[in-house]
Design a protein around this motif. Sequence first.
Motif, PDB file in Angstrom:
ATOM      1  N   MET A 154     -93.378 -12.401 -54.342  1.00 18.50           N
ATOM      2  CA  MET A 154     -91.958 -12.254 -54.070  1.00 18.50           C
ATOM      3  C   MET A 154     -91.117 -12.947 -55.137  1.00 18.50           C
ATOM      4  O   MET A 154     -89.978 -12.542 -55.391  1.00 18.50           O
ATOM      5  CB  MET A 154     -91.631 -12.788 -52.677  1.00 18.50           C
ATOM      6  N   ALA A 155     -91.661 -13.964 -55.770  1.00 20.35           N
ATOM      7  CA  ALA A 155     -90.964 -14.563 -56.906  1.00 20.35           C
ATOM      8  C   ALA A 155     -90.800 -13.547 -58.032  1.00 20.35           C
ATOM      9  O   ALA A 155     -89.791 -13.544 -58.736  1.00 20.35           O
ATOM     10  CB  ALA A 155     -91.724 -15.791 -57.400  1.00 20.35           C
ATOM     11  N   ASP A 156     -91.801 -12.674 -58.196  1.00 21.27           N
ATOM     12  CA  ASP A 156     -91.675 -11.601 -59.178  1.00 21.27           C
ATOM     13  C   ASP A 156     -90.553 -10.639 -58.788  1.00 21.27           C
ATOM     14  O   ASP A 156     -89.809 -10.150 -59.650  1.00 21.27           O
ATOM     15  CB  ASP A 156     -92.989 -10.834 -59.297  1.00 21.27           C
ATOM     16  N   VAL A 157     -90.424 -10.348 -57.499  1.00 26.79           N
ATOM     17  CA  VAL A 157     -89.322  -9.511 -57.024  1.00 26.79           C
ATOM     18  C   VAL A 157     -87.995 -10.155 -57.389  1.00 26.79           C
ATOM     19  O   VAL A 157     -87.092  -9.503 -57.935  1.00 26.79           O
ATOM     20  CB  VAL A 157     -89.421  -9.286 -55.505  1.00 26.79           C
TER      21      VAL A 157
ATOM     22  N   ALA B 257     -90.651  -2.227 -56.131  1.00 28.72           N
ATOM     23  CA  ALA B 257     -91.649  -1.666 -55.212  1.00 28.72           C
ATOM     24  C   ALA B 257     -93.061  -2.031 -55.643  1.00 28.72           C
ATOM     25  O   ALA B 257     -93.916  -2.354 -54.809  1.00 28.72           O
ATOM     26  CB  ALA B 257     -91.492  -0.154 -55.126  1.00 28.72           C
ATOM     27  N   THR B 258     -93.305  -1.982 -56.939  1.00 29.16           N
ATOM     28  CA  THR B 258     -94.625  -2.340 -57.451  1.00 29.16           C
ATOM     29  C   THR B 258     -94.947  -3.792 -57.153  1.00 29.16           C
ATOM     30  O   THR B 258     -96.040  -4.116 -56.653  1.00 29.16           O
ATOM     31  CB  THR B 258     -94.689  -2.090 -58.972  1.00 29.16           C
ATOM     32  N   ALA B 259     -94.011  -4.687 -57.431  1.00 28.08           N
ATOM     33  CA  ALA B 259     -94.220  -6.119 -57.181  1.00 28.08           C
ATOM     34  C   ALA B 259     -94.361  -6.398 -55.692  1.00 28.08           C
ATOM     35  O   ALA B 259     -95.205  -7.208 -55.268  1.00 28.08           O
ATOM     36  CB  ALA B 259     -93.071  -6.926 -57.770  1.00 28.08           C
ATOM     37  N   ALA B 260     -93.553  -5.734 -54.875  1.00 32.00           N
ATOM     38  CA  ALA B 260     -93.622  -5.956 -53.431  1.00 32.00           C
ATOM     39  C   ALA B 260     -94.960  -5.493 -52.867  1.00 32.00           C
ATOM     40  O   ALA B 260     -95.575  -6.190 -52.047  1.00 32.00           O
ATOM     41  CB  ALA B 260     -92.481  -5.222 -52.737  1.00 32.00           C
TER      42      ALA B 260
ATOM     43  N   VAL C 238     -89.911 -10.040 -44.379  1.00 28.71           N
ATOM     44  CA  VAL C 238     -90.667 -11.121 -45.008  1.00 28.71           C
ATOM     45  C   VAL C 238     -90.001 -11.656 -46.266  1.00 28.71           C
ATOM     46  O   VAL C 238     -90.392 -12.699 -46.783  1.00 28.71           O
ATOM     47  CB  VAL C 238     -92.118 -10.695 -45.327  1.00 28.71           C
ATOM     48  N   HIS C 239     -89.015 -10.930 -46.761  1.00 26.90           N
ATOM     49  CA  HIS C 239     -88.302 -11.410 -47.940  1.00 26.90           C
ATOM     50  C   HIS C 239     -86.927 -10.768 -47.995  1.00 26.90           C
ATOM     51  O   HIS C 239     -86.788  -9.583 -47.710  1.00 26.90           O
ATOM     52  CB  HIS C 239     -89.074 -11.067 -49.217  1.00 26.90           C
ATOM     53  N   ARG C 240     -85.966 -11.557 -48.338  1.00 29.04           N
ATOM     54  CA  ARG C 240     -84.630 -11.009 -48.580  1.00 29.04           C
ATOM     55  C   ARG C 240     -84.004 -11.756 -49.738  1.00 29.04           C
ATOM     56  O   ARG C 240     -84.281 -12.943 -49.958  1.00 29.04           O
ATOM     57  CB  ARG C 240     -83.756 -11.057 -47.337  1.00 29.04           C
ATOM     58  N   ALA C 241     -83.177 -11.057 -50.477  1.00 27.47           N
ATOM     59  CA  ALA C 241     -82.599 -11.646 -51.679  1.00 27.47           C
ATOM     60  C   ALA C 241     -81.207 -11.079 -51.914  1.00 27.47           C
ATOM     61  O   ALA C 241     -80.946  -9.910 -51.635  1.00 27.47           O
ATOM     62  CB  ALA C 241     -83.487 -11.352 -52.888  1.00 27.47           C
TER      63      ALA C 241
ATOM     64  N   ALA D  75     -76.751 -15.557 -44.898  1.00 23.30           N
ATOM     65  CA  ALA D  75     -76.178 -14.768 -45.974  1.00 23.30           C
ATOM     66  C   ALA D  75     -76.257 -15.587 -47.229  1.00 23.30           C
ATOM     67  O   ALA D  75     -77.247 -16.267 -47.456  1.00 23.30           O
ATOM     68  CB  ALA D  75     -74.737 -14.382 -45.630  1.00 23.30           C
ATOM     69  N   ALA D  76     -75.194 -15.521 -48.047  1.00 27.17           N
ATOM     70  CA  ALA D  76     -75.068 -16.243 -49.315  1.00 27.17           C
ATOM     71  C   ALA D  76     -76.144 -15.826 -50.295  1.00 27.17           C
ATOM     72  O   ALA D  76     -76.990 -14.991 -49.995  1.00 27.17           O
ATOM     73  CB  ALA D  76     -75.087 -17.748 -49.095  1.00 27.17           C
ATOM     74  N   ILE D  77     -76.105 -16.432 -51.470  1.00 23.93           N
ATOM     75  CA  ILE D  77     -77.062 -16.073 -52.512  1.00 23.93           C
ATOM     76  C   ILE D  77     -78.310 -16.899 -52.292  1.00 23.93           C
ATOM     77  O   ILE D  77     -78.396 -18.057 -52.680  1.00 23.93           O
ATOM     78  CB  ILE D  77     -76.454 -16.312 -53.893  1.00 23.93           C
ATOM     79  N   LEU D  78     -79.286 -16.293 -51.659  1.00 19.18           N
ATOM     80  CA  LEU D  78     -80.498 -17.013 -51.287  1.00 19.18           C
ATOM     81  C   LEU D  78     -81.620 -16.031 -51.092  1.00 19.18           C
ATOM     82  O   LEU D  78     -81.424 -14.835 -51.016  1.00 19.18           O
ATOM     83  CB  LEU D  78     -80.280 -17.830 -50.010  1.00 19.18           C
ATOM     84  N   THR D  79     -82.816 -16.556 -50.986  1.00 17.04           N
ATOM     85  CA  THR D  79     -83.963 -15.749 -50.586  1.00 17.04           C
ATOM     86  C   THR D  79     -84.733 -16.536 -49.553  1.00 17.04           C
ATOM     87  O   THR D  79     -84.734 -17.758 -49.543  1.00 17.04           O
ATOM     88  CB  THR D  79     -84.888 -15.440 -51.775  1.00 17.04           C
TER      89      THR D  79
END
Length: 393
Positions: A40-43, A381-384, A70-73, A21-25
């Motif tokens: 994903m950095a753009d996301v 969505a576009t960036a992903a 593959v990515h969570r933020a 959890a917490a504030i992370l990606t």
Amino acid sequence: MHASPVARHPRRRHVLTLGGAAILTACARTGRGQQMKTGMADVDRLLRQAVATHATPGVVCAIGHGQQVVHRAVYGQRAVVPTPEPMTWDTVFDMASLTKAVITAPCVMQLWEEGRLDLDDPVSRYLPQFAIAGKGGITIRHLLTHYSGLRPDLDLTQKWQGRTAAFQRVMDTVPSHPPGSGFVYSDINFLTLGFLVEKLSGMTLDAYAARYILAPLGMSHSRFLPPPSWQGQIAPTQFDDDGHMLRGVVHDPSARRMGGVAGHAGLFSNAADMCVYAQALLDRRAGRPSAFPLQQQTLMIMTTPQQPQDKTDLRGLGWDISTPYSSPRGDHFPVGSFGHTGFTGTSLWLDPQSDSYVLILANRVHPDGHGNVIRLRHDVATAAALALASPRT
């Protein structure tokens, strides 16, 4: 023509486990390499910007691809008043109109699989009162695709309260135009479908959904009417008319007047559970092992265009495909993808072609209703999609 109803076949439970959890990606190691990380950095940049510009106090985002997250933020705050609280991965959100696609539509389609209804039956075959005011030609398919001709919502200027009052107002609703003549997104469509599920199943919608949708998927942090023990994990929305901050009480005023259970709104859920749902749906649709409580054939029908043939606003059964509400598709996911949004700031978009989904859970209405995540949904969505399309390294 749709396929013949088929029987429900329970399967073994397959649960996608998401930790942390917490504030992370975190980007799963899928072999995409540096180009995916850059995408994903753009996301992440877009999500941080949305919080910084007060488009939403906080946001949770998950991107699935190839049967993995593959990515969570996680960014921003779960609550800003009365006491600031950081957003967390396990925050529970009022899903608002995602209830329509995630709960009510599959409940209807389970009944269809069992042969309890036909999609082109008039609604009045099962709810005779619905034929009032010229609604006798409206079919279940019209409701599911928002081509019924009913207006967007019940009249909230009148002082009505309770499920019986809501039912009577739905039955008495006068159409604004003939069924099949045009796309009008309407909560009344799914209010009606919720009553239909209850009539045919003999169960309340929340009880039916808990037993036949949420339990088979192992979605233990998803339900209507969250208990007091969940209070601290729920993202609050807005002040109600009496000045009380809504937290664990549905934001939608019609659903709230009905006691929190309605076919168009009322589900609460978190990112982990919604990832389980999205992955199970994609798996079942692709013919892979899945706990999703509908058959592959049924999901294909639900997620492909079912609107009248001469109409260009494309809707599946419960799912949006290509309409003015399709901003979460972004610029690169194809028209064959599908999804839905929720007024509180939630959205889910799925693309079977690339085996991907984008989940955004935001509390954009907190605390005063002035946030806006329409552009965020589109841009993420576009960036992903660009990141997921990057060549393997």
